[in-house]
Design an enzyme around this catalytic site. Structure first.
Site, mmCIF file in Angstrom:
data_model
loop_
_atom_site.group_PDB
_atom_site.id
_atom_site.type_symbol
_atom_site.label_atom_id
_atom_site.label_comp_id
_atom_site.label_asym_id
_atom_site.label_seq_id
_atom_site.Cartn_x
_atom_site.Cartn_y
_atom_site.Cartn_z
ATOM 1 N N ARG A 161 0.868 -1.176 0.000
ATOM 2 C CA ARG A 161 0.000 0.000 0.000
ATOM 3 C C ARG A 161 0.903 1.223 0.000
ATOM 4 N NH1 ARG A 161 -3.542 -2.774 -1.510
ATOM 5 N NH2 ARG A 161 -5.641 -3.065 -0.635
ATOM 6 N N GLU A 187 -3.851 8.258 -4.531
ATOM 7 C CA GLU A 187 -4.185 7.639 -5.811
ATOM 8 C C GLU A 187 -5.492 8.202 -6.343
ATOM 9 O OE1 GLU A 187 -4.146 3.374 -5.445
ATOM 10 O OE2 GLU A 187 -2.050 3.313 -4.793
ATOM 11 N N HIS A 245 -1.607 1.166 -10.016
ATOM 12 C CA HIS A 245 -2.205 0.185 -9.106
ATOM 13 C C HIS A 245 -2.887 -0.935 -9.907
ATOM 14 C CE1 HIS A 245 -3.901 -0.244 -4.780
ATOM 15 N NE2 HIS A 245 -3.659 -1.435 -5.309
#
Length: 318
Positions: free
Chosen positions: A236, A265, A284
């Site tokens: 993460r 993000e 991601h």
């Protein structure tokens, strides 16, 4: 008929059709864009299935009948676990469905960063490949180098197998507990984190995000790494203090980084990370394959069905 509500897109037409047949089903691919309708659906929901939307008291207080949240994800940092325990709401996830795909992504980042693949591909696209590649553009070998895994769980072990069996890499790991099964399988050697950082040529972070792992990597950790080391994060974004990483790269404390996750993000276009050519940045995509997302959806639906039928799920978080 039980009422099920989805939050966020579910990448399987088969699963969506099955949900529509088995339950009174309402679908919200963008729940906050249709907030009032979503809140109205929560009022009678028995089950929620989806991902990406943080769920805590503000929304879940609107769902008095809720029994289960089936998260289409391996991570569960979007959920208020204390609140769910207090309410007695079951939370499930899909850890096995993402293991191999995310490990593929991690090792891809490792190789791309080591061999400067993004830089070299851009060189060709820009029409600047006019002669042989000289030493200023050389990358690093991967085979035989030492691989350090921070968090040797399912995904960490899958990355380690790729390195050890595919590339002859000795494996180091750090974590809260010993992993004798992995020590036997591929010779992994457990070290304290700071010792691992001083020995590894490649450091791959695979820990879950928690208060204990928030900013696990900061200035002290990057300073402990070798100056030719490559840093990979598929965990993460908040596990890393990004300004500290930028500083370590800019000052040559480490050689390169491959990142699939970020503190914010989507990553802002003005992020200092994007100004560093030695950074490979992906949006991601750890589990973003057709097969993995379909398996995640099927697994989440199966977990939710079990709870709603009064059975124990296989992947219960709380």
């Amino acid at each position: 008929m039980q009422h099920v509500v989805s939050f966020g897109p579910i990448a399987s037409a088969e699963v969506l059709a099955d949900l529509g047949q088995r339950y009174r089903f309402q679908r919200f691919d963008q729940p906050l864009a249709d907030r009032e309708a979503f809140l109205a659906a929560l009022a009678t929901a028995d089950g929620l299935i989806g991902s990406t939307l943080p769920l805590g008291a503000e929304l879940l207080d609107r769902a008095p009948a809720l029994k289960v949240i089936a998260s289409v994800s391996a991570g569960f940092d979007n959920y208020d676990l204390g609140y769910l325990r207090k309410r007695g709401i079951c939370l499930t996830n899909t850890p096995d469905a993402v293991t191999e795909t995310t490990a593929d992504t991690g090792f891809m980042l490792l190789m791309m960063a080591a061999r400067r693949a993004c830089e070299m591909a851009q060189l060709v696209r820009d029409g600047e490949w006019s002669s042989g590649i000289d030493a200023s553009r050389f990358g690093l070998d991967v085979h035989g180098k030492t691989l350090g895994i921070v968090g040797l769980g399912r995904i960490g072990a899958a990355v380690a197998r790729r390195g050890h069996f595919g590339f002859g890499m000795p494996v180091l790991y750090s974590g809260n507990s010993a992993k004798p099964e992995y020590e036997a399988e591929f010779g992994a050697r457990r070290l304290p984190l700071m010792h691992l950082l001083g020995e590894a040529d490649f450091v791959c972070v695979c820990v879950p995000l928690s208060p204990a792992t928030h900013h696990l990597f900061g200035r002290e950790q990057f300073a402990a790494m070798r100056d030719h080391a490559v840093f990979i994060n598929i965990a993460r974004g908040a596990v890393v203090d990004e300004p500290a990483l930028v500083q370590a790269l800019a000052q040559g404390q480490i050689r390169a980084a491959g990142l699939d996750v970020f503190e914010r993000e989507p990553l802002p276009g003005d992020s200092p990370l994007l100004a560093l050519p030695q950074v490979v940045a992906l949006p991601h995509i750890g589990s973003a394959t057709v097969e993995a997302r379909a398996l995640m959806a099927r697994t989440a639906a199966t977990e939710m069905a079990a709870v709603l039928a009064g059975r124990a799920p296989c992947h219960r978080v709380v």
